[in-house]
Motif scaffolding. Sequence first.
Motif, short mmCIF file in Angstrom:
data_model
loop_
_atom_site.label_atom_id
_atom_site.label_comp_id
_atom_site.label_asym_id
_atom_site.label_seq_id
_atom_site.Cartn_x
_atom_site.Cartn_y
_atom_site.Cartn_z
N PRO A 234 0.83 -1.22 0.00
CA PRO A 234 0.00 0.00 0.00
C PRO A 234 0.86 1.27 0.00
O PRO A 234 0.48 2.28 -0.59
CB PRO A 234 -0.79 -0.11 1.30
N GLN A 235 2.03 1.21 0.65
CA GLN A 235 2.87 2.40 0.72
C GLN A 235 3.35 2.83 -0.67
O GLN A 235 3.53 4.02 -0.93
CB GLN A 235 4.07 2.15 1.64
N SER A 236 3.55 1.85 -1.58
CA SER A 236 3.95 2.19 -2.95
C SER A 236 2.90 3.08 -3.59
O SER A 236 3.22 4.02 -4.33
CB SER A 236 4.12 0.93 -3.79
N LEU A 237 1.62 2.76 -3.31
CA LEU A 237 0.54 3.57 -3.88
C LEU A 237 0.60 5.00 -3.34
O LEU A 237 0.38 5.96 -4.07
CB LEU A 237 -0.82 2.93 -3.58
N TRP A 238 0.92 5.12 -2.04
CA TRP A 238 1.07 6.45 -1.45
C TRP A 238 2.17 7.23 -2.16
O TRP A 238 2.01 8.42 -2.46
CB TRP A 238 1.43 6.33 0.04
#
Lengths: 379, 290
Positions: B138-142
């Motif tokens: 999910p952090q990649s999406l951020w």
Amino acid sequence: MKRIVTGALALALLATAAPALADIKIGAVVSETGPASSLGDPEAKTIRMMVEELNAKGGIKGEKAKLVLYDDGGDPSKAKTFATRLVEDDGVVAMVGGTTTGTSLAILAVAEESKVPFISLAGAIEIIDPVKPFTFKTPHTDRMACQKIFDDMKARGLTKIGLISGTDGFGASMRAQCIAVAKTSGIEIVADETYGPKDADMTPQLTNIRNKPGIQAVLNTGFGQGPATITRNYAQLGITLPLYQSHGVASNAFIELSGAKNAEGVRLPGTALLVGELLDPKDPQKPVVLAYKASFEKAASAPVSTFGGYAHDAMRILTEALNKAPSAKPAAIRDAIEGTNGLVGTTGTYNYSKTDHLGLDLSAFRMLEISNGGWKLVK
Amino acid sequence: MSDLLQFLVSGVTVGAVYALVALGFTIIYNASDVVNFAQGEFVMLGGMISVAGVAAGLPLPLAALIAIALTAAIGVALNTFAIEPARGTPVVSLIIITIGASIFIRGVTQIVLDKGTHRLPSFSGDDPIRVLGATVLPQSLWVVAGAVAIFVALWLFFTRTLMGRAVLATSNNRLAAQLVGINTRFVMTFSFALSAAIGALAGVLITPILPTSFEIGITLALKGFAAAMLGGMGNPKGALAGGLLLGLMEALTAGYISSHYKDAVAFFVILAVLFAFPRGLYGSNPVERV
């Protein structure tokens, strides 16, 4: 008349020479700052602390020990300059230090040329293989780490493995050692990938390793943040093969950076220092490790690290040799270090000889497994 | 197929990190023609100060805001105390000053904060999202969303606002900009503050993926600079495209050719592009209007 003058001169010389022997000067060159500071900083603190402790206990044969410590900032050419200064200007009887392999190699050149005993704190096997007359070292070699890991893999029936290595000095050196050791230990390396130590993502390399047919385990050589990223990517990709890391990540910071959940089950060879409380009460290293941990954490108000432990062992070996040596001549100190037998340090039990300037065997490494965010000894 | 997708995911994640750093380069370059090599340090400061704030017990959003504000202030200080006094010297001297500043910031951070490596918790957990056999954190999406949002904001700023045009005018001709009533001194201060704030925001976004330490700025600045050169220095569109392209090249090389050549291939492609398009993919040709 002439004879009297000569005699008086000789007496005067003796008189001036005597005070020079009164203080025993110990030299140290470590990388207290710079890229290797996370290693050199606890080393410097340990060396200072141990010289103070030594003097508080009465010094060496009643003589006070005086420490001359230089910070090379991780730069081998600075390390060489400081080592030369220690030998030529400061007149030290022995040197410890050389935080990294590069700085150690620079210092050992000076030590060998001027014949001053030197105990290195760096990992690479080149430092003591072939044996150099005046150079010793305290940490295990990366070759031993590979052997220890492969022994554990074989005990679990894992023989086809994937290798992934950092491209930094440590990672590359251990990769070469592991490839060499694998040939003779029945381990087959079926994948060989690398990563930059500061890369943000290693999933392509791990995807390729995962896809190799028949692969049973993965070994990562490297230290710093890279192995933590590998561990997180490993969990991200849902790879369930056993993951091994090097002794370069044997610290609690590694578990923190990886996340306890991601690091669960990761195995690595480490020193007794990391798991002092878990050791068997009969283990000879237990009291040594716990004593160093207590005094370091009090003096530095920071957790102990393996690297400070290397410096602790070097200082112990040197102190014992200085106490035993019949004179403060470098060759006598060297012979006394070579005579070190059964000295229990935080890293292992040292048995030096004329042909072995490492003095450790594989029993010095403990196979550790990360479990519930902490360490567990693998029996 | 799922392999290719995994490589692309990796490339976009890493590429977005590079793009975030490259976007920071564009603002100061647009205002002053100076490549600010302390940009990586702004990113590092964003991460390090947030980590210190969280360790002190602050909630992450507040710690991040403090980090961004403090870094912006450091950016202004850099301009006021180092760049502005050297105004009028050749651009090369100014670039060397930024390199000196980056070493200084690194040293001070080492003393004031610490020498350790730290990580921030991921904003929305660490459970990977599965997409057609590949996994995304999910952090990649951020990070990707952050890069795109900053890009859009900068694009609008430079093309649609008076202030943005004033920045471009100052870069083009400082004297002429002054003559038409632009407060060029303020424009410079503002650019440094904005660039530092964007760097710090990038630092906050990427620290859950790429753990931070006092020395991480060097690598980031190098990759971000390469990305900015590839896309065309000073162009937000170029920074975004250059960063993503560089990340994808690295990931695909590591996946399909060999991880040993990952960095070499990326830099080879950059050199090739610069031979063909010396000003980068989106660089404009200089037009001198008299």
